[in-house]
Scaffold this active site. Structure first.
Site, PDB file in Angstrom:
ATOM      1  N   ARG A  94     148.218 -51.603  -0.378  1.00  0.00           N
ATOM      2  CA  ARG A  94     147.794 -51.345  -1.506  1.00  0.00           C
ATOM      3  C   ARG A  94     148.387 -49.964  -1.922  1.00  0.00           C
ATOM      4  NH1 ARG A  94     143.032 -52.426  -3.550  1.00  0.00           N
ATOM      5  NH2 ARG A  94     143.620 -54.375  -3.234  1.00  0.00           N
ATOM      6  N   GLU A 117     141.712 -56.848 -14.503  1.00  0.00           N
ATOM      7  CA  GLU A 117     142.447 -57.260 -15.838  1.00  0.00           C
ATOM      8  C   GLU A 117     142.900 -58.662 -15.777  1.00  0.00           C
ATOM      9  OE1 GLU A 117     143.992 -56.158 -12.960  1.00  0.00           O
ATOM     10  OE2 GLU A 117     145.718 -57.534 -12.873  1.00  0.00           O
ATOM     11  N   ASP A 118     143.095 -59.286 -14.640  1.00  0.00           N
ATOM     12  CA  ASP A 118     143.518 -60.680 -14.603  1.00  0.00           C
ATOM     13  C   ASP A 118     142.218 -61.653 -15.302  1.00  0.00           C
ATOM     14  OD1 ASP A 118     142.322 -60.133 -12.426  1.00  0.00           O
ATOM     15  OD2 ASP A 118     143.671 -61.188 -11.119  1.00  0.00           O
ATOM     16  N   HIS A 122     152.441 -56.216   1.558  1.00  0.00           N
ATOM     17  CA  HIS A 122     152.463 -54.977   1.287  1.00  0.00           C
ATOM     18  C   HIS A 122     150.992 -54.291   1.504  1.00  0.00           C
ATOM     19  CE1 HIS A 122     150.375 -55.352  -2.496  1.00  0.00           C
ATOM     20  NE2 HIS A 122     151.014 -56.594  -2.636  1.00  0.00           N
ATOM     21  N   ASP A 129     156.113 -59.037  -6.428  1.00  0.00           N
ATOM     22  CA  ASP A 129     156.107 -59.534  -4.865  1.00  0.00           C
ATOM     23  C   ASP A 129     155.666 -61.123  -5.043  1.00  0.00           C
ATOM     24  OD1 ASP A 129     153.245 -59.691  -5.446  1.00  0.00           O
ATOM     25  OD2 ASP A 129     152.847 -57.732  -4.534  1.00  0.00           O
ATOM     26  N   MET A 142     154.146 -64.523  -1.119  1.00  0.00           N
ATOM     27  CA  MET A 142     153.914 -63.035  -1.412  1.00  0.00           C
ATOM     28  C   MET A 142     154.580 -62.188  -0.584  1.00  0.00           C
ATOM     29  SD  MET A 142     150.526 -60.859  -2.762  1.00  0.00           S
ATOM     30  CE  MET A 142     150.781 -59.580  -1.326  1.00  0.00           C
ATOM     31  N   TRP A 146     143.426 -50.790  -9.656  1.00  0.00           N
ATOM     32  CA  TRP A 146     143.440 -52.180  -8.986  1.00  0.00           C
ATOM     33  C   TRP A 146     142.179 -53.087  -9.658  1.00  0.00           C
ATOM     34  CZ3 TRP A 146     141.170 -55.651  -6.197  1.00  0.00           C
ATOM     35  CH2 TRP A 146     141.589 -56.745  -5.869  1.00  0.00           C
ATOM     36  N   ASP A 171     153.984 -60.511 -11.056  1.00  0.00           N
ATOM     37  CA  ASP A 171     153.950 -59.511 -10.120  1.00  0.00           C
ATOM     38  C   ASP A 171     155.450 -59.467  -9.524  1.00  0.00           C
ATOM     39  OD1 ASP A 171     151.321 -59.071 -10.742  1.00  0.00           O
ATOM     40  OD2 ASP A 171     150.589 -59.610  -8.841  1.00  0.00           O
TER      41      ASP A 171
END
Ligand code: UDP
Ligand code: MN
Length: 354
Positions: free
Chosen positions: A300, A268-269, A298, A205, A295, A265, A203
């Site tokens: 969404r 998937e992981d 932020h 971030d 991180m 969102w 990612d």
């Protein structure tokens, strides 16, 4: 008769004078050739002078040779035979100080990363890297995060002696975001450019807080982001595989890459984790101290809302994996831009409108 012998005598005297004059000039010239400073009176000394000068020249020879070898070595390191880089990179520093309050322009970051080659590439100059690593970052409209990520990660990767390239895989358009499909695109596009044997998916971030957390591949697929600050430097649940992970080419192909069908969102992981498990592989992880991450906070993003269908798909992960993955990947590359900090690939992934 007397007159004649007198004439002969004068002639002989003249002849011998001429002879000695010629001999004198000849000697002087020869001596000057070998030694311009010293003058030698006798023939013996003259021969010594020659010997001595030749010896001095021979004695000087090795020194001159050494000097010229030194000169050759500096501009031509390619002739050096490089050894494989050590298992533990020698320049690692351990825990890192990371903060996101300082704003840096891309140009400022570029100036600091003077060790990079076009495309966001680096290769250790004094040893052969153990692995060729493609860093794949799913991306859309997170330019603030990109600057922080590049500023922190490039020096870390350099210290880790990785032969690497940074690929930013930028989703084109305003359709629903798809992290895993972008990572598949990253794999496919990177493989067109270089013979990578390891893929680190990150990612944008997430910044590691310890450079001993190695961005490379291991015996098993690796989960690197095990202790994020937002989860109190712990795993949120045991099978968590989010944030940053690495798979060798073989490991990636064994699970048919990642799913392409997780739009929006979430999920998937966990699907990737299911794939790995169903192929009989385990997960490798750093310890919680080495695997710390910060991180960048932020909201969404727009067009990446949580998808309520994704948790249901997850149950079918091991069933769907043979048909949904790198073997079913469809996309169109819109542009490839090679900056010194990264290779930026904009791609149409046929996203549905949100
Ligand atoms: N991402 C992005 N733009 C978006 C949505 C996501 O670049 O509009 C990428 C980015 O790399 C991000 C990753 O996808 O770090 C995961 O998304 P997000 O950060 O929203 O997930 P979370 O913070 O919940 O793990
Ligand atoms: Mn995030």
């Amino acid at each position: 008769m007397r007159k004649k012998s007198l004439k002969t005598l004068v002639f002989l005297v003249f002849l011998s004078l001429a002879f000695y004059t010629v001999l004198f000039f000849y000697k002087k010239k020869s001596t000057a050739t070998f030694s311009s400073k010293k003058s030698y009176g006798t023939d013996k000394a003259f021969i010594w002078a020659i010997k001595e000068t030749v010896q001095v020249q021979q004695a000087k020879k090795p020194e001159a040779l050494e000097a010229s070898q030194e000169k050759i070595e500096i501009p031509a390191p390619a002739k050096q035979i490089l050894e494989r880089c050590p298992d533990t990179p020698p320049d690692l520093v351990g825990p890192l100080y990371v903060e996101f309050t300082v704003e840096r322009t891309l140009d400022e970051v570029r100036k600091e990363m003077n060790f990079l080659k076009e495309g966001g590439r680096y290769k250790p100059p004094d040893c052969i890297a153990q692995q060729k690593v493609a860093l794949i970052i799913p991306f859309r409209n997170r330019y603030d995060h990109l600057r922080h990520w590049l500023y922190y990660l490039h020096p870390i990767l350099k210290r880790q002696q990785v032969d690497y390239t940074v690929y930013i895989i930028n989703q084109d358009g305003e359709g629903v975001f798809n992290r895993a499909k972008l990572m598949n695109v990253g794999y496919a596009e990177a493989m067109k450019q270089y013979d990578y044997d390891c893929f680190v998916f990150s990612d944008i971030d997430l910044i590691p807080l310890d450079d001993r957390n190695l961005y490379r591949c291991f015996e098993s697929p690796r989960h690197l982001a095990v202790a994020m600050d937002k989860f109190n430097f712990n795993m949120p649940y045991d099978t968590f595989f989010g944030g940053v992970s690495s798979l060798s080419r073989d490991q990636y192909l064994k699970i048919n890459g990642f799913p392409n069908t997780y739009w929006g969102w979430g999920g998937e992981d966990d699907d990737i984790h299911e794939r790995i498990k169903s192929r009989g592989m385990t997960i490798s992880r750093p310890d919680l101290a080495t695997g710390k991450y910060k991180m960048i906070r932020h909201q969404r993003d727009l067009h990446n809302e949580a998808n309520p269908n994704n948790p249901f798909k997850l149950r079918l992960a091991s069933l769907n994996m043979n048909a949904d993955g790198i073997n079913s990947l469809r996309y169109t590359v819109k542009a490839i831009v090679k900056d010194v900090l990264y290779t930026f690939i904009t791609v149409d992934i046929e996203a549905p409108q949100s």
